[in-house]
Design an enzyme around this catalytic site. Structure first.
Site, PDB file in Angstrom:
ATOM      1  N   ASP A   1       8.002  21.906  36.208  1.00  0.00           N
ATOM      2  CA  ASP A   1       8.200  22.047  37.648  1.00  0.00           C
ATOM      3  C   ASP A   1       8.566  20.732  38.323  1.00  0.00           C
ATOM      4  OD1 ASP A   1       5.755  20.860  37.179  1.00  0.00           O
ATOM      5  OD2 ASP A   1       4.561  22.444  38.079  1.00  0.00           O
TER       6      ASP A   1
ATOM      7  N   ASN B   1      -7.057  26.367  41.137  1.00  0.00           N
ATOM      8  CA  ASN B   1      -7.012  27.782  41.516  1.00  0.00           C
ATOM      9  C   ASN B   1      -6.381  28.636  40.416  1.00  0.00           C
ATOM     10  OD1 ASN B   1      -4.342  27.098  41.646  1.00  0.00           O
ATOM     11  ND2 ASN B   1      -4.063  27.566  43.811  1.00  0.00           N
TER      12      ASN B   1
ATOM     13  N   HIS C   1      -3.475  27.966  38.834  1.00  0.00           N
ATOM     14  CA  HIS C   1      -2.013  27.962  38.697  1.00  0.00           C
ATOM     15  C   HIS C   1      -1.593  27.243  37.423  1.00  0.00           C
ATOM     16  CE1 HIS C   1      -1.875  24.044  41.180  1.00  0.00           C
ATOM     17  NE2 HIS C   1      -1.318  23.715  40.040  1.00  0.00           N
TER      18      HIS C   1
ATOM     19  N   GLU D   1       1.555  30.007  41.614  1.00  0.00           N
ATOM     20  CA  GLU D   1       0.336  30.098  42.414  1.00  0.00           C
ATOM     21  C   GLU D   1      -0.228  31.521  42.392  1.00  0.00           C
ATOM     22  OE1 GLU D   1      -1.027  27.489  43.333  1.00  0.00           O
ATOM     23  OE2 GLU D   1       0.052  26.277  44.786  1.00  0.00           O
TER      24      GLU D   1
HETATM   25  C1  GLP Z   1       0.113  20.303  39.408  1.00  0.00           C
HETATM   26  C2  GLP Z   1       1.138  20.722  38.356  1.00  0.00           C
HETATM   27  C3  GLP Z   1       0.498  21.534  37.250  1.00  0.00           C
HETATM   28  C4  GLP Z   1      -0.769  20.868  36.804  1.00  0.00           C
HETATM   29  C5  GLP Z   1      -1.743  20.865  37.930  1.00  0.00           C
HETATM   30  C6  GLP Z   1      -3.077  20.264  37.576  1.00  0.00           C
HETATM   31  O1  GLP Z   1       0.035  21.163  40.477  1.00  0.00           O
HETATM   32  N1  GLP Z   1       2.213  21.449  38.908  1.00  0.00           N
HETATM   33  O2  GLP Z   1       1.415  21.644  36.192  1.00  0.00           O
HETATM   34  O3  GLP Z   1      -1.329  21.562  35.719  1.00  0.00           O
HETATM   35  O4  GLP Z   1      -1.194  20.102  38.983  1.00  0.00           O
HETATM   36  O5  GLP Z   1      -3.062  18.895  37.768  1.00  0.00           O
HETATM   37  P1  GLP Z   1      -4.190  17.894  37.251  1.00  0.00           P
HETATM   38  O6  GLP Z   1      -4.014  17.795  35.796  1.00  0.00           O
HETATM   39  O7  GLP Z   1      -3.894  16.612  37.945  1.00  0.00           O
HETATM   40  O8  GLP Z   1      -5.483  18.470  37.651  1.00  0.00           O
END
Ligand code: GLP
Length: 541
Positions: free
Chosen positions: A67, A136, A138, A143
């Site tokens: 993404d 959450n 995702h 989402e």
């Molecule tokens: C972002 C990314 C996800 C990732 C998530 C969790 O929103 N788009 O791909 O898994 O954050 O991030 P973190 O690893 O910093 O908790």
């Protein structure tokens, strides 16, 4: 879904890196699906080091990232292109033309998404997809929603995600509100998926993922339909957490333990035992609530002095203003969490049984030497309370007919002879009767007699102190022998302040008891109570 639970973030990152490295070794021109966020940073560090050491070669590897924020330019430090360059691409021998991230500057998101989807297909599809997980649920930026998009698309970010990701930005309003992301089926088409989760902020969602069914409100649950997903997480993300509360006369100790009996947090507050019972419990509840805001607590376990009526769930204690006090009920009402309660000595025994010296035994007997003598009986790793909740009051077993009077109304109770208070009384009496002894002089110099005095005088070669100690060991050994004869446990554990004396107490005691039942000093000491209390909740699951 296969689950690998690691001790910590570093181990999780190393294990994930090994799997990715094997993929690259097995298929040097493989297609990797990559993720951003703080979770995979350690994985990328490991891969960069392996590449530097010549263990893996990225020259033929192709990558597709999940993404990108929208709109955002690649040189913006918050863009996922910038993140990937910084954490991986600039550190390994990858051909940048083979690295793909949705274009956050596109004027036409729809065709950019279609192109991205097409490119993944044309590359032969993703061999191994790395995923993090949002709080959450995702994955990528898919989402929670009633309908999940299957292919790469432009999406709005939820308030929860904007809040969570704002930690990387100067202020929350700087977080883009939209993103381009691979869809659920783009992800599920990958041949193999590694999902990473670390830290307690991910615990709730990992629980939902592992316990609940498939649900679009937790998009990661969609992964359950995939035949080859491995979740690599650390203990904090994986494990439930339990709060243990150990109420004492002067302070109340709190400890959060994980499912592996590790204490992850400790705290304490003064008891204020001059307050009414409800006031004391209100203070404890306020502290529990504070802790529950920081940790995903499943339940509260409480160890309290006194006797618990397990029918009415009330506590009566002599050295606290608890007279049939509904401690557990009050705490449950104030915190909304399930509360389990038991006697503090029992909790300490349970703690020692699950996480201390007794970890390898099913049946242990714990003796706490202090002002009195407390006992905790563990049978099959569970507290034995007896029919009325007060079993294990070994301080009041009689070892001397017509002996010293005890507050319980009887005479000759063991604690009048073998508690630390008894040792102090014996020390004082011997010094009084032998005014010229080293012992008497030690007391004169120190202006205080405590459980350590006799040891100090013995160290200085005092025969009077030696005699006091030998007699004390005789008294202690009588009770320990009785306990062993009745229960024949796998282990007897001695705790309480005097157990700090270690082998100087233990060796003569073992010799005097003369049994093959092992006797050991508590390993957890002051932590036994909170671990045991927390275990009440854990065992109740
Ligand atoms: C972002 C990314 C996800 C990732 C998530 C969790 O929103 N788009 O791909 O898994 O954050 O991030 P973190 O690893 O910093 O908790």
């Amino acid at each position: 879904m296969r689950v690998i639970v690691c001790n910590d973030y570093d181990e999780m990152s190393r294990k994930a890196a090994k799997l990715v490295a094997s993929q690259i070794v097995l298929k040097p021109d493989c297609v990797l699906g990559l993720a951003t966020g703080s979770t995979p940073i350690g994985l990328y560090d490991n891969l960069a080091q392996m590449n530097k050491r010549g263990e893996i070669d990225f020259s033929e590897v192709t990558t597709f990232n999940l993404d990108e924020y929208y709109p955002i330019s690649p040189d913006n430090e918050q863009s996922y292109r910038y993140f990937m360059e910084h954490h991986l691409f600039n550190r390994v021998n990858i051909n940048k033309n083979r690295t793909h991230i949705p274009d956050g500057t596109t004027k036409d998101p729809e065709s950019e998404c279609a192109k991205y989807e097409r490119m993944i297909e044309e590359s032969g599809g993703i061999d191994l997809q790395i995923l993090g997980i949002g709080q959450n649920g995702h994955i990528g930026f898919n989402e929670p929603d009633n309908n999940l998009n299957t292919v790469t698309h432009l999406t709005n970010l939820t308030e929860n995600t904007i809040e969570a990701n704002s930690r990387f930005f100067e202020k929350k309003s700087d977080v883009p509100t939209r993103a381009l992301t691979m869809g659920i089926s783009s992800i599920l088409k990958s041949r193999k998926i590694i999902l990473l989760a670390s830290g307690r902020t991910k615990h709730k969602v990992v629980r939902e993922l592992l316990n609940d069914g498939i649900n679009t409100s937790v998009p990661a649950t969609m992964l359950k339909v995939h035949p080859d997903v491995v979740l690599i997480c650390d203990k904090e993300a994986y494990s439930d957490m339990y709060l243990g509360v150990d109420i004492g006369g002067t302070s109340v100790k709190f400890g959060v333990i994980d499912g592996f009996n590790n204490i992850v947090f400790k705290d304490s507050i003064p008891t204020h035992k001059d307050m009414p019972a409800k006031g004391i419990v209100d203070n404890i509840a306020a502290q529990c609530l504070k802790i529950a805001q920081r940790f995903p607590i499943s339940s509260i376990g409480v160890g309290t002095p006194g006797i618990i009526d397990f029918d009415t769930k009330t506590v009566s204690a002599t050295n606290l203003p608890f007279d049939k006090a509904p401690v557990a009920l009050w705490l449950k009402e104030a915190t909304g969490l399930n509360v389990y309660i038991n006697n503090d000595a029992n909790c300490a025994a349970l703690g020692e049984a699950v996480a201390g010296e007794g970890a390898g035994e099913n049946d242990i007997f714990m003796i706490t030497l202090g002002t009195g003598i407390g006992g905790g009986i563990i049978i099959d790793k569970k507290i034995y309370t007896g029919k009325h909740g007060d079993a294990g009051e070994i301080g009041h077993m009689c070892i001397e007919t017509d002996g010293l009077p005890c507050a319980c109304g009887n005479r000759g109770c063991w604690e009048k002879y073998a508690s630390v208070s008894a040792l102090i009384a014996q020390t004082e009496a011997a010094a009084e009767a032998n005014k010229d002894s080293i012992l008497a002089n030690v007391i004169k110099d120190d202006c205080v007699v405590d459980g350590k005095t006799v040891f100090k005088a013995m160290n200085m070669g005092c025969p009077v102190a030696q005699k006091v100690f030998d007699k004390y060991i005789d008294y202690l050994a009588i009770g320990v022998r009785n306990i062993i004869n009745i229960f024949r446990p796998g282990l007897v554990v001695i705790s309480g302040g005097i157990s700090e004396a270690g082998d100087r107490l233990l060796k003569p005691l073992i010799q005097k008891v003369g049994s093959d039942t092992p006797i050991k000093i508590s390993r957890l000491q002051n932590d036994a109570g909170i671990i045991g209390a927390a275990t009440l909740g854990k065992n109740a699951k």
